[in-house]
Design a protein around this motif. Structure first.
Motif, PDB file in Angstrom:
ATOM      1  N   LEU A 174       0.838  -1.198   0.000  1.00  0.00           N
ATOM      2  CA  LEU A 174       0.000   0.000   0.000  1.00  0.00           C
ATOM      3  C   LEU A 174       0.877   1.255   0.000  1.00  0.00           C
ATOM      4  CD1 LEU A 174      -2.661  -1.034   2.675  1.00  0.00           C
ATOM      5  CD2 LEU A 174      -2.920  -1.058   0.183  1.00  0.00           C
ATOM      6  N   ARG A 175       0.315   2.323  -0.515  1.00  0.00           N
ATOM      7  CA  ARG A 175       1.015   3.608  -0.467  1.00  0.00           C
ATOM      8  C   ARG A 175       1.041   4.078   0.983  1.00  0.00           C
ATOM      9  NH1 ARG A 175      -0.205   7.835  -5.217  1.00  0.00           N
ATOM     10  NH2 ARG A 175       0.333   5.892  -6.301  1.00  0.00           N
ATOM     11  N   GLU A 176       2.198   4.564   1.419  1.00  0.00           N
ATOM     12  CA  GLU A 176       2.348   4.975   2.805  1.00  0.00           C
ATOM     13  C   GLU A 176       2.953   6.367   2.887  1.00  0.00           C
ATOM     14  OE1 GLU A 176       5.053   2.305   4.787  1.00  0.00           O
ATOM     15  OE2 GLU A 176       6.758   2.901   3.571  1.00  0.00           O
ATOM     16  N   LEU A 177       2.622   7.048   3.979  1.00  0.00           N
ATOM     17  CA  LEU A 177       3.188   8.367   4.225  1.00  0.00           C
ATOM     18  C   LEU A 177       4.680   8.253   4.510  1.00  0.00           C
ATOM     19  CD1 LEU A 177       2.804  11.442   4.882  1.00  0.00           C
ATOM     20  CD2 LEU A 177       2.510  10.714   7.268  1.00  0.00           C
ATOM     21  N   VAL A 178       5.446   9.156   3.893  1.00  0.00           N
ATOM     22  CA  VAL A 178       6.862   9.286   4.219  1.00  0.00           C
ATOM     23  C   VAL A 178       7.072  10.511   5.107  1.00  0.00           C
ATOM     24  CG1 VAL A 178       9.196   9.621   3.311  1.00  0.00           C
ATOM     25  CG2 VAL A 178       7.549   8.203   2.056  1.00  0.00           C
ATOM     26  N   ALA A 179       6.642  11.651   4.613  1.00  0.00           N
ATOM     27  CA  ALA A 179       6.771  12.900   5.371  1.00  0.00           C
ATOM     28  C   ALA A 179       5.819  13.919   4.778  1.00  0.00           C
ATOM     29  CB  ALA A 179       8.204  13.435   5.339  1.00  0.00           C
ATOM     30  N   GLU A 180       5.250  14.749   5.633  1.00  0.00           N
ATOM     31  CA  GLU A 180       4.240  15.696   5.168  1.00  0.00           C
ATOM     32  C   GLU A 180       4.181  16.912   6.065  1.00  0.00           C
ATOM     33  OE1 GLU A 180       0.007  14.615   5.641  1.00  0.00           O
ATOM     34  OE2 GLU A 180      -0.119  14.901   3.459  1.00  0.00           O
ATOM     35  N   PHE A 181       4.052  18.097   5.447  1.00  0.00           N
ATOM     36  CA  PHE A 181       3.725  19.313   6.187  1.00  0.00           C
ATOM     37  C   PHE A 181       2.229  19.295   6.453  1.00  0.00           C
ATOM     38  CE2 PHE A 181       7.455  21.902   6.360  1.00  0.00           C
ATOM     39  CZ  PHE A 181       8.222  21.571   5.256  1.00  0.00           C
ATOM     40  N   THR A 182       1.865  19.513   7.705  1.00  0.00           N
ATOM     41  CA  THR A 182       0.456  19.624   8.023  1.00  0.00           C
ATOM     42  C   THR A 182      -0.001  21.065   7.759  1.00  0.00           C
ATOM     43  OG1 THR A 182       0.863  20.235  10.317  1.00  0.00           O
ATOM     44  CG2 THR A 182       0.772  17.879   9.801  1.00  0.00           C
ATOM     45  N   SER A 183      -1.284  21.319   7.916  1.00  0.00           N
ATOM     46  CA  SER A 183      -1.826  22.647   7.628  1.00  0.00           C
ATOM     47  C   SER A 183      -1.299  23.703   8.597  1.00  0.00           C
ATOM     48  CB  SER A 183      -3.347  22.622   7.651  1.00  0.00           C
ATOM     49  OG  SER A 183      -3.814  22.106   8.881  1.00  0.00           O
ATOM     50  N   ASP A 184      -0.790  23.298   9.755  1.00  0.00           N
ATOM     51  CA  ASP A 184      -0.204  24.273  10.688  1.00  0.00           C
ATOM     52  C   ASP A 184       1.316  24.298  10.584  1.00  0.00           C
ATOM     53  OD1 ASP A 184      -0.400  22.341  13.808  1.00  0.00           O
ATOM     54  OD2 ASP A 184       0.562  21.952  11.898  1.00  0.00           O
ATOM     55  N   ALA A 185       1.837  23.735   9.486  1.00  0.00           N
ATOM     56  CA  ALA A 185       3.265  23.773   9.146  1.00  0.00           C
ATOM     57  C   ALA A 185       4.145  22.879  10.008  1.00  0.00           C
ATOM     58  CB  ALA A 185       3.795  25.200   9.162  1.00  0.00           C
ATOM     59  N   SER A 186       3.561  22.047  10.839  1.00  0.00           N
ATOM     60  CA  SER A 186       4.383  21.042  11.506  1.00  0.00           C
ATOM     61  C   SER A 186       4.634  19.911  10.512  1.00  0.00           C
ATOM     62  CB  SER A 186       3.688  20.525  12.762  1.00  0.00           C
ATOM     63  OG  SER A 186       2.456  19.916  12.433  1.00  0.00           O
ATOM     64  N   ILE A 187       5.548  19.008  10.844  1.00  0.00           N
ATOM     65  CA  ILE A 187       5.914  17.931   9.926  1.00  0.00           C
ATOM     66  C   ILE A 187       5.663  16.576  10.572  1.00  0.00           C
ATOM     67  CG2 ILE A 187       7.740  16.886   8.553  1.00  0.00           C
ATOM     68  CD1 ILE A 187       9.150  19.576   8.505  1.00  0.00           C
ATOM     69  N   ASP A 188       5.004  15.711   9.837  1.00  0.00           N
ATOM     70  CA  ASP A 188       4.846  14.317  10.254  1.00  0.00           C
ATOM     71  C   ASP A 188       5.827  13.464   9.452  1.00  0.00           C
ATOM     72  OD1 ASP A 188       1.218  14.500  10.552  1.00  0.00           O
ATOM     73  OD2 ASP A 188       2.796  14.833  12.048  1.00  0.00           O
ATOM     74  N   TYR A 189       6.589  12.634  10.143  1.00  0.00           N
ATOM     75  CA  TYR A 189       7.496  11.691   9.496  1.00  0.00           C
ATOM     76  C   TYR A 189       7.072  10.268   9.836  1.00  0.00           C
ATOM     77  CZ  TYR A 189      11.041  15.332   8.600  1.00  0.00           C
ATOM     78  OH  TYR A 189      11.719  16.447   8.147  1.00  0.00           O
ATOM     79  N   ALA A 190       7.234   9.365   8.877  1.00  0.00           N
ATOM     80  CA  ALA A 190       7.091   7.953   9.186  1.00  0.00           C
ATOM     81  C   ALA A 190       8.222   7.546  10.126  1.00  0.00           C
ATOM     82  CB  ALA A 190       7.147   7.124   7.906  1.00  0.00           C
ATOM     83  N   ASP A 191       7.930   6.646  11.049  1.00  0.00           N
ATOM     84  CA  ASP A 191       8.961   6.219  12.005  1.00  0.00           C
ATOM     85  C   ASP A 191      10.182   5.651  11.286  1.00  0.00           C
ATOM     86  OD1 ASP A 191       6.620   4.984  14.534  1.00  0.00           O
ATOM     87  OD2 ASP A 191       7.409   6.990  14.153  1.00  0.00           O
ATOM     88  N   SER A 192       9.953   5.000  10.164  1.00  0.00           N
ATOM     89  CA  SER A 192      11.043   4.320   9.460  1.00  0.00           C
ATOM     90  C   SER A 192      12.043   5.292   8.832  1.00  0.00           C
ATOM     91  CB  SER A 192      10.469   3.407   8.385  1.00  0.00           C
ATOM     92  OG  SER A 192       9.710   4.159   7.454  1.00  0.00           O
ATOM     93  N   VAL A 193      11.686   6.568   8.704  1.00  0.00           N
ATOM     94  CA  VAL A 193      12.593   7.520   8.058  1.00  0.00           C
ATOM     95  C   VAL A 193      13.090   8.610   9.010  1.00  0.00           C
ATOM     96  CG1 VAL A 193      11.403   7.106   5.870  1.00  0.00           C
ATOM     97  CG2 VAL A 193      10.856   9.156   7.213  1.00  0.00           C
TER      98      VAL A 193
END
Length: 118
Positions: free
Chosen positions: A43-62
């Motif tokens: 499946l397609r998975e999140l790697v890293a993303e800016f949220t709407s409040d400019a914080s960043i979510d990273y996958a644990d693996s990266v």
């Protein structure tokens, strides 16, 4: 029609580095934008993303290896990938979520392939 264009993929040895770029034909300021990846059969998975409040979510693996950044003036988001591992091999896709039709619409690029050799 919003255009999303990725570049920067390639073949690198384990431990190597790559930087992916994604240019969006709309403003990415204050909008969710980032990178997902999909390996064959998975499946397609999140790697890293800016949220709407400019914080960043990273996958644990990266975490600790990949760094997400952006240039709002250029509507461009970057993914610096260091210490690459064979398990990072995948198609990498840029995604942006923009306001549309009273809600939010997501746009994808066609992807760029990253292959890490062991």
């Amino acid at each position: 029609q919003v255009q999303v264009a990725e570049s920067g993929g390639g073949v690198v040895p384990a431990g190597g580095s790559l930087t992916l770029s994604c240019v969006v034909s709309a403003s990415i300021t204050k909008n969710r934008v980032g990178w997902y990846r999909q390996a064959p059969g998975q499946l397609r998975e999140l790697v890293a993303e800016f949220t709407s409040d400019a914080s960043i979510d990273y996958a644990d693996s990266v975490k600790g290896r990949f760094t997400l950044s952006k240039d709002n003036d250029k509507n461009t988001v970057y993914l610096q990938m260091n210490n690459l591992k064979p398990e990072d091999t995948a198609g990498y896709y840029c995604h942006v979520a923009l306001p549309a039709w009273g809600g939010v619409h997501g746009y994808w690029g066609l992807g760029t392939q990253v292959t890490v050799s062991s």
